[in-house]
Design an enzyme around this catalytic site. Structure first.
Site, PDB file in Angstrom:
ATOM      1  N   LYS A   1      -6.198 -10.120 -10.314  1.00  0.00           N
ATOM      2  CA  LYS A   1      -5.196  -9.637  -9.363  1.00  0.00           C
ATOM      3  C   LYS A   1      -5.896  -8.702  -8.387  1.00  0.00           C
ATOM      4  O   LYS A   1      -6.883  -8.045  -8.739  1.00  0.00           O
ATOM      5  CB  LYS A   1      -4.091  -8.845 -10.079  1.00  0.00           C
ATOM      6  CG  LYS A   1      -2.814  -8.744  -9.286  1.00  0.00           C
ATOM      7  CD  LYS A   1      -2.004 -10.019  -9.419  1.00  0.00           C
ATOM      8  CE  LYS A   1      -0.768 -10.026  -8.571  1.00  0.00           C
ATOM      9  NZ  LYS A   1       0.012 -11.256  -8.799  1.00  0.00           N
TER      10      LYS A   1
HETATM   11  P1  NAD Z   1       7.539 -11.386  -0.702  1.00  0.00           P
HETATM   12  O1  NAD Z   1       6.809 -10.236  -0.130  1.00  0.00           O
HETATM   13  O2  NAD Z   1       7.512 -12.698  -0.005  1.00  0.00           O
HETATM   14  O3  NAD Z   1       9.083 -10.986  -0.907  1.00  0.00           O
HETATM   15  C1  NAD Z   1       9.450  -9.847  -1.617  1.00  0.00           C
HETATM   16  C2  NAD Z   1      10.968  -9.708  -1.584  1.00  0.00           C
HETATM   17  O4  NAD Z   1      11.302  -8.596  -2.416  1.00  0.00           O
HETATM   18  C3  NAD Z   1      11.523  -9.415  -0.201  1.00  0.00           C
HETATM   19  O5  NAD Z   1      12.770 -10.068  -0.044  1.00  0.00           O
HETATM   20  C4  NAD Z   1      11.733  -7.904  -0.235  1.00  0.00           C
HETATM   21  O6  NAD Z   1      12.744  -7.454   0.647  1.00  0.00           O
HETATM   22  C5  NAD Z   1      12.152  -7.707  -1.695  1.00  0.00           C
HETATM   23  N1  NAD Z   1      11.942  -6.352  -2.142  1.00  0.00           N
HETATM   24  C6  NAD Z   1      10.857  -5.561  -1.967  1.00  0.00           C
HETATM   25  N2  NAD Z   1      11.079  -4.332  -2.470  1.00  0.00           N
HETATM   26  C7  NAD Z   1      12.334  -4.345  -2.987  1.00  0.00           C
HETATM   27  C8  NAD Z   1      13.143  -3.391  -3.633  1.00  0.00           C
HETATM   28  N3  NAD Z   1      12.700  -2.152  -3.848  1.00  0.00           N
HETATM   29  N4  NAD Z   1      14.388  -3.750  -4.038  1.00  0.00           N
HETATM   30  C9  NAD Z   1      14.849  -5.001  -3.815  1.00  0.00           C
HETATM   31  N5  NAD Z   1      14.128  -5.963  -3.194  1.00  0.00           N
HETATM   32  C10 NAD Z   1      12.890  -5.632  -2.796  1.00  0.00           C
HETATM   33  O7  NAD Z   1       6.979 -11.506  -2.200  1.00  0.00           O
HETATM   34  P2  NAD Z   1       6.996 -12.796  -3.142  1.00  0.00           P
HETATM   35  O8  NAD Z   1       5.724 -13.533  -2.938  1.00  0.00           O
HETATM   36  O9  NAD Z   1       8.303 -13.491  -3.018  1.00  0.00           O
HETATM   37  O10 NAD Z   1       6.868 -12.097  -4.589  1.00  0.00           O
HETATM   38  C11 NAD Z   1       8.024 -11.620  -5.278  1.00  0.00           C
HETATM   39  C12 NAD Z   1       7.686 -11.509  -6.755  1.00  0.00           C
HETATM   40  O11 NAD Z   1       7.271 -12.778  -7.273  1.00  0.00           O
HETATM   41  C13 NAD Z   1       6.543 -10.543  -7.084  1.00  0.00           C
HETATM   42  O12 NAD Z   1       6.808  -9.930  -8.325  1.00  0.00           O
HETATM   43  C14 NAD Z   1       5.339 -11.464  -7.250  1.00  0.00           C
HETATM   44  O13 NAD Z   1       4.347 -10.905  -8.081  1.00  0.00           O
HETATM   45  C15 NAD Z   1       5.999 -12.666  -7.903  1.00  0.00           C
HETATM   46  N6  NAD Z   1       5.270 -13.925  -7.748  1.00  0.00           N
HETATM   47  C16 NAD Z   1       4.970 -14.417  -6.515  1.00  0.00           C
HETATM   48  C17 NAD Z   1       4.304 -15.628  -6.413  1.00  0.00           C
HETATM   49  C18 NAD Z   1       4.014 -16.280  -5.083  1.00  0.00           C
HETATM   50  O14 NAD Z   1       3.565 -17.449  -5.079  1.00  0.00           O
HETATM   51  N7  NAD Z   1       4.258 -15.649  -3.964  1.00  0.00           N
HETATM   52  C19 NAD Z   1       3.898 -16.319  -7.584  1.00  0.00           C
HETATM   53  C20 NAD Z   1       4.237 -15.781  -8.822  1.00  0.00           C
HETATM   54  C21 NAD Z   1       4.926 -14.576  -8.899  1.00  0.00           C
END
Ligand code: NAD
Length: 401
Positions: free
Chosen positions: A100
């Site tokens: 990570k």
């Molecule tokens: P992103 O940045 O595209 O979106 C994040 C979302 O979370 C946004 O809608 C934002 O407004 C919201 N957010 C941020 N802070 C917040 C808060 N305090 N309260 C409520 N909402 C909040 O990120 P993502 O890629 O969608 O990742 C989201 C989660 O999924 C993370 O935990 C990440 O580790 C996990 N994840 C992502 C992927 C990927 O392929 N992108 C893969 C596996 C896991």
């Protein structure tokens, strides 16, 4: 960072993990602690902490994991997220170690300024990237644009996944994690709730990459998305939200707030939705709010959204949780294909990406459900035990233990 359930005594006993193997799994293979010095037009000169963590590289190199950009992210959290990646890749039987990276900066910086920091980061870890030791992907606060910046620094397609299609990105990678979440939700609705998705309501926290695509696929599978929140606020419609209209609203206004009837993040966790999907940040289901959750199923779209206390309360209430290492593994499955294709020069289609994710997740879901009922443990412990036993046998194969 909060207390998260990873290997505990019950899993160690079930798998029969030796002290030597456990000692390795409890440590990190490598931690790189950096400062990025840059000039950002909106802020002037800045020195930004950034980290790369390889938790366990037995199944690598590469170590695989996303780059998180957030003002709150810490080294401890990056370590925990790398550890989750170790178990996720092992559960999916991918030849990747767990890694990570994080950049401690506001992800709402203008894209050009995010680019300056990401370029500096890529420059500083250039050897890790070009040697194939670490292959990053998007995570919270980063996306295809930042991955394109990394490609721009290395000019090697296999150094990074989650790239835009035009530079060797995989058709379907952008949607992959959300698609995978929807696939496991459909399985769980049938197998655990004895219901078709069309009879179930869903609440989602997060409407970024994972949350928005989860909503798109779940509503196309027939589920009713009734509540969505993000960092700006949230919205509720008991008749079902129009996901495409909500996406347009977010593009125009920068967040969910202001669309339809207001809902707060706190209210989301007390709603009477059948399925609750935290798909934003960590540590949102806690000892404080787990007792008030009314949902019949929790699906961890985000990494580490449930604390140890929250997990224990939901276990007592007999609410099943599809753990992060299973539920959001669609992204790393697609990343494996993108990485292989970058090395071979071949091409693929979006439908093939979806089909690969579907097969891998349906298999992993069944394995976890079978292990869970055979050993009378939660789905989280079952998934971790399956992953840990694969890791231990890989460490044996490599002569580490
Ligand atoms: P992103 O940045 O595209 O979106 C994040 C979302 O979370 C946004 O809608 C934002 O407004 C919201 N957010 C941020 N802070 C917040 C808060 N305090 N309260 C409520 N909402 C909040 O990120 P993502 O890629 O969608 O990742 C989201 C989660 O999924 C993370 O935990 C990440 O580790 C996990 N994840 C992502 C992927 C990927 O392929 N992108 C893969 C596996 C896991």
């Amino acid at each position: 960072m909060c207390d998260k359930v990873l290997l505990d005594d019950e899993i160690i006993r079930l798998v029969g993990i030796s002290e030597r193997a456990l000692a390795i799994l409890k440590e990190n293979d490598r931690i790189i602690d950096l400062r990025l010095h840059a000039y950002l037009p909106s802020k002037g000169p800045v020195s930004v902490p950034a980290y790369v963590v390889y938790h366990n590289a037995a199944r690598g190199p590469p170590c695989k994991g996303g780059i998180r950009m957030s003002s709150d992210v810490t080294l401890d959290e990056t370590i925990q997220l790398a550890e989750i990646m170790t178990y996720k890749s092992a559960l999916m039987d991918l030849p990747f170690g767990g890694g990570k990276a994080s950049i401690v900066a506001d992800s709402r910086l203008p894209p050009q300024e995010k680019g300056i920091l990401v370029r500096e980061f890529a420059h500083k870890i250039r050897n890790e990237l070009t040697s194939g030791a670490f292959v990053p992907a998007p995570d919270l606060g980063t996306g295809p644009r930042e991955m394109a910046t990394i490609f721009g620094e290395t000019h090697m397609r296999e150094c990074v996944t989650g790239k835009p299609i035009g530079i060797g990105g995989l058709p379907g990678r952008r949607e992959a994690t959300g698609y995978g979440v929807a696939v496991v939700v459909e399985q769980a609705a049938r197998e655990l709730l004895n219901s078709e998705l069309s009879r179930l309501t869903v609440g989602v926290q997060g409407f970024g990459n994972v949350g928005s695509w989860t909503c798109t696929f779940l509503s196309s599978f027939g589920a009713k998305i009734t509540a969505v929140t993000d960092v700006t606020g949230g919205t509720i419609d008991r008749d079902g939200l129009d996901v495409e209209k909500l996406k347009d609203h977010v593009v125009k206004h920068g967040g969910v707030e202001g669309y339809g009837k207001h809902l707060s993040n706190e209210e989301l966790f007390k709603l009477d939705v059948d399925i609750l999907i935290p798909a934003a940040i960590g540590c949102v289901i806690t000892g404080e709010n787990a007792g008030e959750i009314k949902s019949r199923l929790i699906v961890e779209g985000a990494n580490a959204p449930t604390t140890k206390e929250g997990d224990e309360i939901l276990a007592r209430k007999k609410v099943p949780i599809l753990p992060d290492i299973l539920a959001n593994a669609g992204g790393v499955i697609a990343s494996y294909d993108e990485w292989m294709i970058a090395k071979s020069g071949s091409r693929t289609k979006q439908e093939e990406t979806y089909s690969t994710i579907n097969k891998a997740l349906v298999t992993a879901f069944k394995e976890a459900v079978d292990y869970s009922s055979a050993n009378e443990v939660s789905l989280r412990k079952a998934a971790l035990a399956l992953a840990a036993s694969r890791l231990v046998s890989t460490m044996e194969d490599r002569g580490w233990i």
